[in-house]
Scaffold this motif. Structure first.
Motif, PDB file in Angstrom:
ATOM      1  N   VAL A   1       0.870  -1.175   0.000  1.00 45.94           N
ATOM      2  CA  VAL A   1       0.000   0.000   0.000  1.00 45.94           C
ATOM      3  C   VAL A   1       0.911   1.230   0.000  1.00 45.94           C
ATOM      4  O   VAL A   1       2.022   1.161   0.519  1.00 45.94           O
ATOM      5  CB  VAL A   1      -0.849  -0.043   1.294  1.00 45.94           C
ATOM      6  N   ASN A   2       0.482   2.311  -0.614  1.00 43.65           N
ATOM      7  CA  ASN A   2       1.240   3.562  -0.448  1.00 43.65           C
ATOM      8  C   ASN A   2       0.302   4.654   0.045  1.00 43.65           C
ATOM      9  O   ASN A   2      -0.889   4.635  -0.240  1.00 43.65           O
ATOM     10  CB  ASN A   2       1.943   3.963  -1.746  1.00 43.65           C
TER      11      ASN A   2
ATOM     12  N   SER B   1      -6.911  -0.183  -1.531  1.00 44.63           N
ATOM     13  CA  SER B   1      -6.624  -1.566  -1.892  1.00 44.63           C
ATOM     14  C   SER B   1      -6.398  -1.711  -3.387  1.00 44.63           C
ATOM     15  O   SER B   1      -5.645  -2.583  -3.815  1.00 44.63           O
ATOM     16  CB  SER B   1      -7.762  -2.477  -1.444  1.00 44.63           C
ATOM     17  N   SER B   2      -7.005  -0.855  -4.192  1.00 48.66           N
ATOM     18  CA  SER B   2      -6.844  -1.021  -5.642  1.00 48.66           C
ATOM     19  C   SER B   2      -5.413  -0.669  -6.076  1.00 48.66           C
ATOM     20  O   SER B   2      -4.902  -1.248  -7.031  1.00 48.66           O
ATOM     21  CB  SER B   2      -7.873  -0.207  -6.419  1.00 48.66           C
ATOM     22  N   ALA B   3      -4.772   0.274  -5.377  1.00 46.96           N
ATOM     23  CA  ALA B   3      -3.388   0.623  -5.728  1.00 46.96           C
ATOM     24  C   ALA B   3      -2.476  -0.577  -5.501  1.00 46.96           C
ATOM     25  O   ALA B   3      -1.699  -0.966  -6.382  1.00 46.96           O
ATOM     26  CB  ALA B   3      -2.912   1.822  -4.908  1.00 46.96           C
TER      27      ALA B   3
ATOM     28  N   GLY C   1      -4.209   0.804 -14.549  1.00 47.70           N
ATOM     29  CA  GLY C   1      -5.165   0.008 -13.778  1.00 47.70           C
ATOM     30  C   GLY C   1      -5.810   0.865 -12.704  1.00 47.70           C
ATOM     31  O   GLY C   1      -7.030   0.945 -12.565  1.00 47.70           O
ATOM     32  N   SER C   2      -4.963   1.536 -11.944  1.00 45.63           N
ATOM     33  CA  SER C   2      -5.433   2.457 -10.911  1.00 45.63           C
ATOM     34  C   SER C   2      -4.312   3.473 -10.768  1.00 45.63           C
ATOM     35  O   SER C   2      -3.171   3.093 -10.491  1.00 45.63           O
ATOM     36  CB  SER C   2      -5.641   1.684  -9.604  1.00 45.63           C
ATOM     37  N   GLY C   3      -4.606   4.735 -10.997  1.00 45.98           N
ATOM     38  CA  GLY C   3      -3.572   5.768 -11.066  1.00 45.98           C
ATOM     39  C   GLY C   3      -2.470   5.597 -10.044  1.00 45.98           C
ATOM     40  O   GLY C   3      -1.296   5.417 -10.382  1.00 45.98           O
TER      41      GLY C   3
END
Lengths: 391, 391
Positions: free
Chosen positions: A10-11, A116-118, A145-147
């Protein structure tokens, strides 16, 4: 090896990404900066497998089959395969022509709203790149996919460059400093109880670009100055400046959300009570010891240095008592108990809140980027390419 | 006559005043626009009396004696007396040399956070002007007591011009249209339960000017365009545009408060639930029927046209039920009961909230400016110049 399992982190952004200039390529209106959290406490885990025997691409998320006909997933799959085909090795083996089975899970509740998407897209793209032997920068693929997934491909402190090319080729992430650069940095995630419907950050930011006049000014005037200043603070390990900019940028991001029409409100009364506590804590400490930042949800991420953790955790547990003594309130890296003087508590000047406003705390640190797990028992797919666990 | 009693109205801004360019003269960074509410439902009431027998200026607020050595009060007293001395009549009688006793009260709870200081200073200055025979514009004097008080000196729709003179002489209020211009306009005040400490709007806006980068842009780029557009909407009675700008400006004002460091948060979860309800109500109605606006507190002021009141009140009572059936939930102008179809409620898509989030509702309308009450029983002071009622 036609099976690969990876974990990705995660970031947590300290200069926020909010607003796209291109909805299809997921190109941002401004640079953003984040720290990558250790995968020990929170991660996405993904197994990808390619086989000439598979009839189609398949996807399982947290134990449930999901459609692969999702534009963003397709962007990543197509781009990885396009890159694979440029590869000599692939021309021989043709792995990129095989269908893939993808199985992914998070080790933290998706409901916690922790980007969670990142982590998920970073993990997927990293794993596919391994599987198909794609080399070079892949952050630009994860971005599709996700910025903010592009930032999870590097450990430590990371910058996502907005770029200027129409095809997005220069909108990629780079590492500012590895996690070993500032080993004292700690992160405390405060998971806030919330029952409201969430506005997805994707549609939220689209609406901000359309309707917020303040966003234009933020993007063109405020963020560039802050970006340069926080990079200097990270490089020189100047916690004061780092914390100051982090808090101001979080506040400004939520201000822009409120200036959106209809307004997007992600923080709730508990979030604002946490903000008040941190300002009071810093003020009682005589200097900035802790910074808060909030993403598109009510949870707080606090940045602080290792030596401050026991005291802050003790104060948080007093001001935000758990629902009941049974819950495991502090998760992650263990924290020594520390008694805090009644004087210090009094100088904070905040009454204990009602029980249960926070669900739990996660104590973690800055960590490296995605990692390959090579032992077979880590795979989420069986040799036949089906999930080991289904919900 | 050395005794005067007046009532003065509350005003609710639709283009918000936030930020001063001069702290002493209370000169604003931008124009603001408001509607003046009827004194029938809410008002400040002030009796002023001058006598050669008084030994000093004295002040009672809501039945309690308060100091007169308050800079803002002194600003108003000194300026009124200066103007009085320019007066032939005063040169003969010398009333401006006499000390004054001032007794003031609001007929609505100060705790309701409904800009009581604006009504209070407007009432004080209006009454003193009568007492000392001061003619001409007095809004610039009331402004020196509490900035937005200048707008309460006129009825209907009012503009406070920021002005450009260093001495503030052109920072006065003017009437855009009398209350009779748009007789269908109604206001519903939703008084929200709240236990938090309030940041005074005066120190809040000072901190915004110091720390919010977005405030600069709001003041220079956003407000001027909105001001022109909402004046046109008021003149042409274009409710759609009026409502749209009112909501956006309220949101932007709170966005700037959030961009302040440390942030000022005036709206709470209930305020935001009201915002959600109004957007859902408008959307279910197929057009903009209601506008919300929030000042430096959690209470909502809703602007709507007369014919919509019964339906909206019925919906609010369903979504925000009172603490118990005993409370007089709807105060002010009586509202006909209206059954709302279950279809409409369903299309709003919002569950009833827990009881008691709102304390009560006040239904009122746009009204005229301050008024003199000439019957002796209205006076708050006895013939000896002492309060009839002390708390």
């Amino acid at each position: 090896m036609n099976i690969i399992t990876c974990v990705a982190p995660v970031n947590i952004a300290v200069i926020k990404y909010w607003g796209k200039r291109d909805e299809k390529l997921l190109l941002p209106l401004n640079d953003s900066i984040s720290a990558t959290l250790s995968v020990q406490q929170m991660h996405a885990k993904t197994t990808v497998m390619a086989s000439p025997g598979f009839k189609e691409d398949k996807l399982w998320l947290n134990g449930k089959e999901e459609t692969v006909h999702n534009q963003r997933l397709q962007n990543c799959l197509q781009e990885i395969r396009r890159r694979a085909k440029q590869n000599e090795d692939d021309k021989v083996n043709g792995v990129s022509n095989w269908y893939a089975h993808i199985c992914s899970e998070n080790n933290f509740p998706t409901a916690a709203g922790l980007a969670s998407s990142a982590a998920g897209y970073a993990c997927l793209v990293y794993a596919l790149a391994q599987l198909y032997n794609v080399t070079g920068d892949i952050s630009g693929i994860a971005r599709q996919g996700s910025g903010s997934a592009c930032r999870s491909l590097y450990g430590g402190f990371v910058r996502w460059h907005q770029g200027s090319a129409c095809d997005g080729s220069d909108s990629i992430a780079t590492q500012l400093a590895p996690h070993s650069h500032w080993p004292e940095m700690r992160i405390l995630v405060l998971v806030v109880s919330d029952k409201r419907k969430k506005v997805s950050s994707s549609s939220g930011m689209q609406n901000s670009v359309k309707t917020s006049e303040l966003l234009k000014y933020r993007v063109s005037h405020c963020v560039p100055k802050r970006t340069e200043a926080i990079i200097k603070a990270i490089i020189s390990k100047d916690f004061d400046t780092f914390a100051d900019i982090t808090m101001k940028d979080s506040n400004q991001f939520h201000a822009v959300c409120l200036d959106t029409f209809p307004p997007n409100v992600y923080m709730n009364d508990t979030s604002h009570a946490i903000v008040n506590l941190i300002h009071a804590y810093n003020s009682a400490s005589g200097k900035t010891k802790v910074a808060y930042t909030f993403d598109a949800g009510p949870n707080a991420c606090l940045y602080l240095l290792e030596h401050e953790v026991p005291k802050l955790v003790s104060v948080i547990c007093q001001i935000f008592p758990p629902e009941n003594e049974g819950v495991q309130y502090l998760q992650g890296i263990p924290v020594e108990k520390q008694a805090v003087s009644q004087e210090f508590i009094a100088s904070i000047g905040m009454e204990p809140q009602q029980r249960g406003l926070l669900k739990y705390l996660i104590h973690t640190e800055v960590g490296p980027g995605p990692q390959i797990l090579s032992e077979p028992h880590h795979h989420l797919l069986t040799e036949a390419g089906l999930p080991k666990v289904l919900v």
